[in-house]
Scaffold this motif. Structure first.
Motif, PDB file in Angstrom:
ATOM      1  N   GLY A  16       0.810  -1.211   0.000  1.00 12.73           N
ATOM      2  CA  GLY A  16       0.000   0.000   0.000  1.00 12.73           C
ATOM      3  C   GLY A  16       0.842   1.260   0.000  1.00 12.73           C
ATOM      4  N   ILE A  17       1.914   1.244   0.796  1.00 12.78           N
ATOM      5  CA  ILE A  17       2.815   2.397   0.853  1.00 12.78           C
ATOM      6  C   ILE A  17       3.442   2.654  -0.513  1.00 12.78           C
ATOM      7  CG2 ILE A  17       5.020   3.215   1.770  1.00 12.78           C
ATOM      8  CD1 ILE A  17       4.285   1.803   4.398  1.00 12.78           C
ATOM      9  N   ILE A  18       3.943   1.591  -1.133  1.00 16.51           N
ATOM     10  CA  ILE A  18       4.660   1.742  -2.408  1.00 16.51           C
ATOM     11  C   ILE A  18       3.708   2.147  -3.529  1.00 16.51           C
ATOM     12  CG2 ILE A  18       5.992   0.505  -4.157  1.00 16.51           C
ATOM     13  CD1 ILE A  18       7.131  -1.213  -1.848  1.00 16.51           C
ATOM     14  N   VAL A  19       2.615   1.416  -3.667  1.00 17.13           N
ATOM     15  CA  VAL A  19       1.678   1.697  -4.766  1.00 17.13           C
ATOM     16  C   VAL A  19       0.955   3.028  -4.539  1.00 17.13           C
ATOM     17  CG1 VAL A  19      -0.376   0.895  -5.976  1.00 17.13           C
ATOM     18  CG2 VAL A  19       1.384  -0.743  -5.282  1.00 17.13           C
ATOM     19  N   GLY A  20       0.405   3.196  -3.330  1.00 20.49           N
ATOM     20  CA  GLY A  20      -0.324   4.431  -3.044  1.00 20.49           C
ATOM     21  C   GLY A  20       0.565   5.651  -3.110  1.00 20.49           C
ATOM     22  N   GLY A  21       1.769   5.541  -2.539  1.00 16.90           N
ATOM     23  CA  GLY A  21       2.681   6.678  -2.535  1.00 16.90           C
ATOM     24  C   GLY A  21       3.101   7.094  -3.928  1.00 16.90           C
ATOM     25  N   ARG A  22       3.360   6.104  -4.788  1.00 16.33           N
ATOM     26  CA  ARG A  22       3.803   6.427  -6.150  1.00 16.33           C
ATOM     27  C   ARG A  22       2.668   6.991  -7.004  1.00 16.33           C
ATOM     28  NH1 ARG A  22       7.704   8.545  -9.038  1.00 16.33           N
ATOM     29  NH2 ARG A  22       7.700   7.818 -11.194  1.00 16.33           N
ATOM     30  N   VAL A  23       1.509   6.346  -6.941  1.00 18.42           N
ATOM     31  CA  VAL A  23       0.380   6.809  -7.754  1.00 18.42           C
ATOM     32  C   VAL A  23      -0.031   8.219  -7.337  1.00 18.42           C
ATOM     33  CG1 VAL A  23      -2.053   6.426  -8.263  1.00 18.42           C
ATOM     34  CG2 VAL A  23      -0.474   4.491  -8.264  1.00 18.42           C
ATOM     35  N   TRP A  24      -0.076   8.478  -6.028  1.00 17.60           N
ATOM     36  CA  TRP A  24      -0.473   9.809  -5.546  1.00 17.60           C
ATOM     37  C   TRP A  24       0.526  10.866  -6.002  1.00 17.60           C
ATOM     38  CZ3 TRP A  24      -5.127  10.604  -3.414  1.00 17.60           C
ATOM     39  CH2 TRP A  24      -5.369  11.833  -2.789  1.00 17.60           C
ATOM     40  N   TYR A  25       1.827  10.530  -5.949  1.00 18.37           N
ATOM     41  CA  TYR A  25       2.830  11.480  -6.410  1.00 18.37           C
ATOM     42  C   TYR A  25       2.605  11.807  -7.888  1.00 18.37           C
ATOM     43  CZ  TYR A  25       7.246  13.559  -7.796  1.00 18.37           C
ATOM     44  OH  TYR A  25       8.184  14.420  -8.300  1.00 18.37           O
ATOM     45  N   MET A  26       2.367  10.784  -8.678  1.00 18.40           N
ATOM     46  CA  MET A  26       2.205  11.004 -10.112  1.00 18.40           C
ATOM     47  C   MET A  26       0.945  11.807 -10.427  1.00 18.40           C
ATOM     48  SD  MET A  26       4.840   9.713 -11.569  1.00 18.40           S
ATOM     49  CE  MET A  26       4.327   9.617 -13.284  1.00 18.40           C
ATOM     50  N   LEU A  27      -0.070  11.674  -9.587  1.00 23.88           N
ATOM     51  CA  LEU A  27      -1.309  12.405  -9.836  1.00 23.88           C
ATOM     52  C   LEU A  27      -1.238  13.865  -9.422  1.00 23.88           C
ATOM     53  CD1 LEU A  27      -3.994   9.770  -8.733  1.00 23.88           C
ATOM     54  CD2 LEU A  27      -3.447  10.485 -11.071  1.00 23.88           C
ATOM     55  N   PHE A  28      -0.499  14.163  -8.347  1.00 18.75           N
ATOM     56  CA  PHE A  28      -0.547  15.509  -7.779  1.00 18.75           C
ATOM     57  C   PHE A  28       0.776  16.282  -7.826  1.00 18.75           C
ATOM     58  CE2 PHE A  28      -4.119  13.321  -5.800  1.00 18.75           C
ATOM     59  CZ  PHE A  28      -5.125  14.253  -5.956  1.00 18.75           C
ATOM     60  N   TYR A  29       1.883  15.585  -7.998  1.00 20.58           N
ATOM     61  CA  TYR A  29       3.175  16.262  -7.932  1.00 20.58           C
ATOM     62  C   TYR A  29       3.993  16.171  -9.224  1.00 20.58           C
ATOM     63  CZ  TYR A  29       2.598  16.604  -2.846  1.00 20.58           C
ATOM     64  OH  TYR A  29       2.155  16.905  -1.590  1.00 20.58           O
ATOM     65  N   TYR A  30       3.650  15.282 -10.102  1.00 20.08           N
ATOM     66  CA  TYR A  30       4.471  15.046 -11.291  1.00 20.08           C
ATOM     67  C   TYR A  30       4.453  16.266 -12.200  1.00 20.08           C
ATOM     68  CZ  TYR A  30       6.637  12.448 -15.115  1.00 20.08           C
ATOM     69  OH  TYR A  30       7.495  12.001 -16.093  1.00 20.08           O
ATOM     70  N   ALA A  31       5.642  16.628 -12.707  1.00 16.22           N
ATOM     71  CA  ALA A  31       5.739  17.791 -13.598  1.00 16.22           C
ATOM     72  C   ALA A  31       4.883  17.574 -14.842  1.00 16.22           C
ATOM     73  CB  ALA A  31       7.200  18.019 -13.993  1.00 16.22           C
ATOM     74  N   GLY A  32       4.109  18.584 -15.185  1.00 18.45           N
ATOM     75  CA  GLY A  32       3.259  18.489 -16.361  1.00 18.45           C
ATOM     76  C   GLY A  32       1.868  17.983 -16.064  1.00 18.45           C
ATOM     77  N   GLY A  33       1.618  17.655 -14.786  1.00 18.78           N
ATOM     78  CA  GLY A  33       0.283  17.210 -14.416  1.00 18.78           C
ATOM     79  C   GLY A  33       0.014  15.766 -14.800  1.00 18.78           C
ATOM     80  N   PRO A  34      -1.254  15.377 -14.804  1.00 20.57           N
ATOM     81  CA  PRO A  34      -1.616  13.972 -15.046  1.00 20.57           C
ATOM     82  C   PRO A  34      -1.599  13.550 -16.509  1.00 20.57           C
ATOM     83  CG  PRO A  34      -3.594  15.266 -14.684  1.00 20.57           C
ATOM     84  CD  PRO A  34      -2.427  16.203 -14.490  1.00 20.57           C
ATOM     85  N   HIS A  35      -1.000  14.361 -17.382  1.00 14.43           N
ATOM     86  CA  HIS A  35      -0.993  14.015 -18.808  1.00 14.43           C
ATOM     87  C   HIS A  35      -0.254  12.718 -19.092  1.00 14.43           C
ATOM     88  CE1 HIS A  35      -2.757  17.883 -19.715  1.00 14.43           C
ATOM     89  NE2 HIS A  35      -1.785  18.514 -19.080  1.00 14.43           N
ATOM     90  N   TRP A  36       0.631  12.308 -18.146  1.00 16.35           N
ATOM     91  CA  TRP A  36       1.375  11.074 -18.344  1.00 16.35           C
ATOM     92  C   TRP A  36       0.451   9.869 -18.478  1.00 16.35           C
ATOM     93  CZ3 TRP A  36       0.546   7.219 -14.803  1.00 16.35           C
ATOM     94  CH2 TRP A  36      -0.044   7.595 -13.595  1.00 16.35           C
ATOM     95  N   ILE A  37      -0.767   9.966 -17.932  1.00 14.77           N
ATOM     96  CA  ILE A  37      -1.684   8.819 -17.941  1.00 14.77           C
ATOM     97  C   ILE A  37      -1.945   8.356 -19.369  1.00 14.77           C
ATOM     98  CG2 ILE A  37      -4.029   8.054 -17.367  1.00 14.77           C
ATOM     99  CD1 ILE A  37      -3.978  10.012 -15.013  1.00 14.77           C
ATOM    100  N   TRP A  38      -2.093   9.315 -20.307  1.00 16.47           N
ATOM    101  CA  TRP A  38      -2.375   8.913 -21.690  1.00 16.47           C
ATOM    102  C   TRP A  38      -1.193   9.148 -22.633  1.00 16.47           C
ATOM    103  CZ3 TRP A  38      -5.188  12.645 -19.031  1.00 16.47           C
ATOM    104  CH2 TRP A  38      -4.927  13.972 -19.346  1.00 16.47           C
ATOM    105  N   THR A  39      -0.178   9.902 -22.198  1.00 17.27           N
ATOM    106  CA  THR A  39       0.973  10.134 -23.073  1.00 17.27           C
ATOM    107  C   THR A  39       2.159   9.231 -22.750  1.00 17.27           C
ATOM    108  OG1 THR A  39       1.792  11.903 -21.629  1.00 17.27           O
ATOM    109  CG2 THR A  39       0.321  12.537 -23.445  1.00 17.27           C
ATOM    110  N   ASP A  40       2.352   8.909 -21.461  1.00 15.03           N
ATOM    111  CA  ASP A  40       3.501   8.089 -21.063  1.00 15.03           C
ATOM    112  C   ASP A  40       3.154   7.293 -19.808  1.00 15.03           C
ATOM    113  OD1 ASP A  40       6.023   6.987 -20.856  1.00 15.03           O
ATOM    114  OD2 ASP A  40       6.916   8.759 -19.911  1.00 15.03           O
ATOM    115  N   PRO A  41       2.238   6.320 -19.915  1.00 11.42           N
ATOM    116  CA  PRO A  41       1.799   5.585 -18.719  1.00 11.42           C
ATOM    117  C   PRO A  41       2.929   4.843 -18.013  1.00 11.42           C
ATOM    118  CG  PRO A  41       1.011   4.518 -20.729  1.00 11.42           C
ATOM    119  CD  PRO A  41       1.556   5.853 -21.136  1.00 11.42           C
ATOM    120  N   LEU A  42       3.989   4.504 -18.733  1.00 12.31           N
ATOM    121  CA  LEU A  42       5.104   3.800 -18.098  1.00 12.31           C
ATOM    122  C   LEU A  42       5.879   4.693 -17.132  1.00 12.31           C
ATOM    123  CD1 LEU A  42       6.534   1.673 -21.060  1.00 12.31           C
ATOM    124  CD2 LEU A  42       5.031   0.938 -19.201  1.00 12.31           C
ATOM    125  N   ALA A  43       5.620   6.011 -17.178  1.00 15.39           N
ATOM    126  CA  ALA A  43       6.281   6.923 -16.235  1.00 15.39           C
ATOM    127  C   ALA A  43       5.960   6.561 -14.795  1.00 15.39           C
ATOM    128  CB  ALA A  43       5.866   8.367 -16.528  1.00 15.39           C
TER     129      ALA A  43
END
Length: 292
Positions: A65-92
């Motif tokens: 939970g720590i690993i998955v939740g922590g990483r997904v939350w970071y990518m949703l709220f802190y990742y540079a460029g916003g959540p666009h990675w979901i459809w442009t670079d999901p492997l990020a």
């Protein structure tokens, strides 16, 4: 001001052949091991009516939970460029070296794992969380120590006697010095601008203080919700306060009024939840010690 301490540690603790073992990873490992040992000690004292194997399952699911939740939350709220990675670079999502993890997401991951585990073992969710809460500050404190060794997540410039130089902040130091002559003088004199070691502040508050308070309060059986409430309340307050002297994530900056950060916004719900849980504990039952 005398020459400030320079935070310039090797982030690699040692090598195992070609594999580099980083201090930050060791801090996570030590946090998990410490929580596991103390959790087993609490279980043997009857603080949760489950077997050793069941507790091991909880620890495993919480770690996921720590690993998955922590990483997904970071990518949703802190990742540079916003959540666009979901459809442009999901492997990020799996590029853990690019960015990091979020405590608030890790907490949600632990809550989800504990809820699922509690249902399987027919336990009240908050009896489980009251059991787990005193163990978490170990990992929080060690994680902040890892941030300090890495020379990351540094604080704002400060004149306190314990202010330190962070070489990784040099580009930001140069930019600040360009507009402020006093800081330019410090940069020329010390090779960097002295800053608050905000990682150590968080290690002391989220790690040492929270562990001491929660452990001491939980030495005796307490009403349901109290330990969880104290955890949420203390973490929310401590994180909100330290953010005033910590440099915000550069890709986000301040969200409002020149001081409000994402960390503060996400900590406010914890403060509210903590107050509600502490209030609920006043009329809640106390879990009886399990017989062994």
């Amino acid at each position: 001001m005398t020459q400030p301490f320079t935070v310039d540690f090797n982030p690699v603790a040692f090598h195992i052949g070609p594999v580099q073992v980083h201090w930050y990873g060791l801090m996570y490992l030590l946090g998990f091991l410490g929580a596991g040992l103390l959790g087993e000690r609490r279980r043997r004292r009857g603080r949760l009516p489950v077997s050793r194997d069941a507790l091991s399952d909880l620890a495993f699911y919480a770690m996921l939970g720590i690993i998955v939740g922590g990483r997904v939350w970071y990518m949703l709220f802190y990742y540079a460029g916003g959540p666009h990675w979901i459809w442009t670079d999901p492997l990020a999502l799996f590029k853990v070296w690019d960015g990091g993890m979020s405590f608030h997401g890790g907490l949600l991951g632990v809550l989800a794992a504990a809820w699922w585990w509690s249902r399987r073992h027919r336990l009240h969710f908050f009896d489980t969380m009251d059991f787990v809460a005193p163990l978490v500050p170990l990992g929080l404190g060690l994680g902040r120590l890892g941030n300090f060794i890495n020379g990351e997540l540094w604080g704002k410039p400060g004149s306190v006697p314990w202010a330190m130089i962070f070489p990784n902040a040099k580009p930001e130091d140069v930019q600040l010095a360009h507009d402020q002559p006093a800081l330019a003088q410090q940069l020329a004199q010390f090779g960097g601008i002295p800053r608050h070691p905000s990682q150590l502040y968080e290690m002391a508050l989220e790690g040492v203080v929270m562990f001491a308070v929660l452990w001491l309060v939980s030495l005796k059986p307490r009403p349901r919700y109290l330990i969880s409430g104290l955890f949420a309340l203390m973490y929310g307050c401590f994180r909100f306060g330290v953010e005033f002297v910590r440099v915000p994530d550069p890709q986000l900056g301040y969200l409002a009024w020149g001081w409000l950060t994402m960390g503060q916004v996400q900590s406010l719900p914890l403060i509210v939840v903590g107050l509600v849980l502490v209030a609920l504990s006043r009329r809640a039952p106390t879990l009886a010690l399990a017989a062994h």
